[in-house]
Structure formats: structure tokens, C-alpha cells
Design an enzyme around this catalytic site. Structure first.
Site, short mmCIF file in Angstrom:
data_model
loop_
_atom_site.label_atom_id
_atom_site.label_comp_id
_atom_site.label_asym_id
_atom_site.label_seq_id
_atom_site.Cartn_x
_atom_site.Cartn_y
_atom_site.Cartn_z
CG HIS A 91 -7.98 -4.48 5.57
ND1 HIS A 91 -7.66 -5.77 5.89
CD2 HIS A 91 -7.06 -3.72 6.20
CE1 HIS A 91 -6.60 -5.80 6.69
NE2 HIS A 91 -6.21 -4.53 6.89
CG LEU A 92 -7.11 2.45 6.67
CD1 LEU A 92 -7.84 3.56 5.91
CD2 LEU A 92 -6.76 2.89 8.09
CG HIS A 93 -6.86 0.08 0.77
ND1 HIS A 93 -8.12 -0.29 1.17
CD2 HIS A 93 -6.99 0.40 -0.54
CE1 HIS A 93 -8.97 -0.22 0.16
NE2 HIS A 93 -8.30 0.22 -0.90
CG LEU A 94 -3.17 5.18 3.79
CD1 LEU A 94 -2.08 6.00 4.47
CD2 LEU A 94 -4.53 5.82 3.98
#
Length: 148
Positions: A91-94
Site C-alpha cells: 500500500h503506497l506510503h511515503l
């Protein structure tokens, strides 16, 4: 399949939220590289960076910059680091974290033994700095809730 981050956003798993809006949330990690290490996560289940729509990616970057400014204020850090890896959760995360030098910016330095009260205090510092900078409308009412 629902991701770990979606379960945190939905309140099924506890999180320490510092930011919430219609597109993204931000919460501190349980394994920080530096104090205040925060994850900026889209509410939508986007697997990784290259799959993000342009508007969502631009929004995540703006939120990351705002979080980074709050971290610099809270810890007097000379820089803020932005890391995007995404192998641990699909799950995209920065990753946004206060930084003092490049040599420490490795996930090998993630601390897994930070007491809960220290994690709460770090999240509280980010939340306070965000409010002080005029972003209180996006700071969730409760540390453990993504609702604003």
C-alpha cells in the site's frame, strides 16, 4: 485483500495519527528510524508509487512536505528525508523523517523497541507543530483516530 494500512485507517488496528484529509492520512511508524518518523498514506489502496494517479501523488507529496516542515520545527532537524520503498506493505506510503545525516537513512536503523509512551510523545510533537503552523484543521481530534 485489505492491506494493513487500510485496517489502520479503518480503526481495526491502532495507529498514531497526525494528519487526515479526504485523500490521505499520516501516522507515525512503530519502528522509527528517527523520532517523529511518519508515514503518509493514501486512503485508496494503491499498491506502489508508479500506480498512483498524478493528483494523488502530488497530494501525498504536499502532505509529506507539510509533515516535514512540522518535524523540522519539532526537532530542529537540518533536513527532512523522504523515502519510498513499499516492500513491507503493498500500500503506497511515503516515509517522512527528520534527518541529520545520510548515513542514518537506512531501514536497518529502524528501532523496534521504542516504548509506546515515547511513540505517543513523538506523534504529539508532530501534531503540535502542525497545529502551530496553522494546519489544525487536518490534525485529527484524537491520536488514535483518522477522523478530523
Amino acid at each position: 485483500m485489505t492491506t494493513l494500512f487500510t485496517r489502520i485507517i479503518d480503526g481495526e488496528i491502532p495507529g498514531r495519527f497526525v494528519w487526515a484529509d479526504d485523500v490521505a492520512v499520516a501516522f507515525t511508524t512503530i519502528a522509527p528510524i528517527t523520532d517523529g518518523h511518519t508515514l503518509v498514506v493514501p486512503r485508496a489502496e494503491i499498491v506502489e508509487l508508479t500506480q498512483a494517479p498524478d493528483d494523488v501523488l502530488a497530494h501525498l507529496t504536499r502532505v509529506a512536505r507539510t509533515i516535514g516542515q512540522a518535524q523540522q520545527a519539532a526537532w530542529s532537524a537540518p533536513r527532512v528525508a523522504l523515502l519510498v520503498a513499499g516492500f513491507e506493505v503493498p500500500h503506497l506510503h511515503l516515509h517522512v523523517l527528520p534527518a541529520w545525516d545520510e548515513s542514518s537513512l537506512t531501514f536497518a536503523n529502524a528501532r523496534h523497541d521504542v516504548p509506546a509512551e515515547d511513540l505517543d510523545a513523538a506523534a504529539g510533537r508532530v501534531r503540535s507543530a502542525l497545529r502551530d503552523a496553522g494546519h489544525g484543521a487536518h490534525v485529527p481530534a484524537a491520536l488514535d483516530s483518522p477522523a478530523i
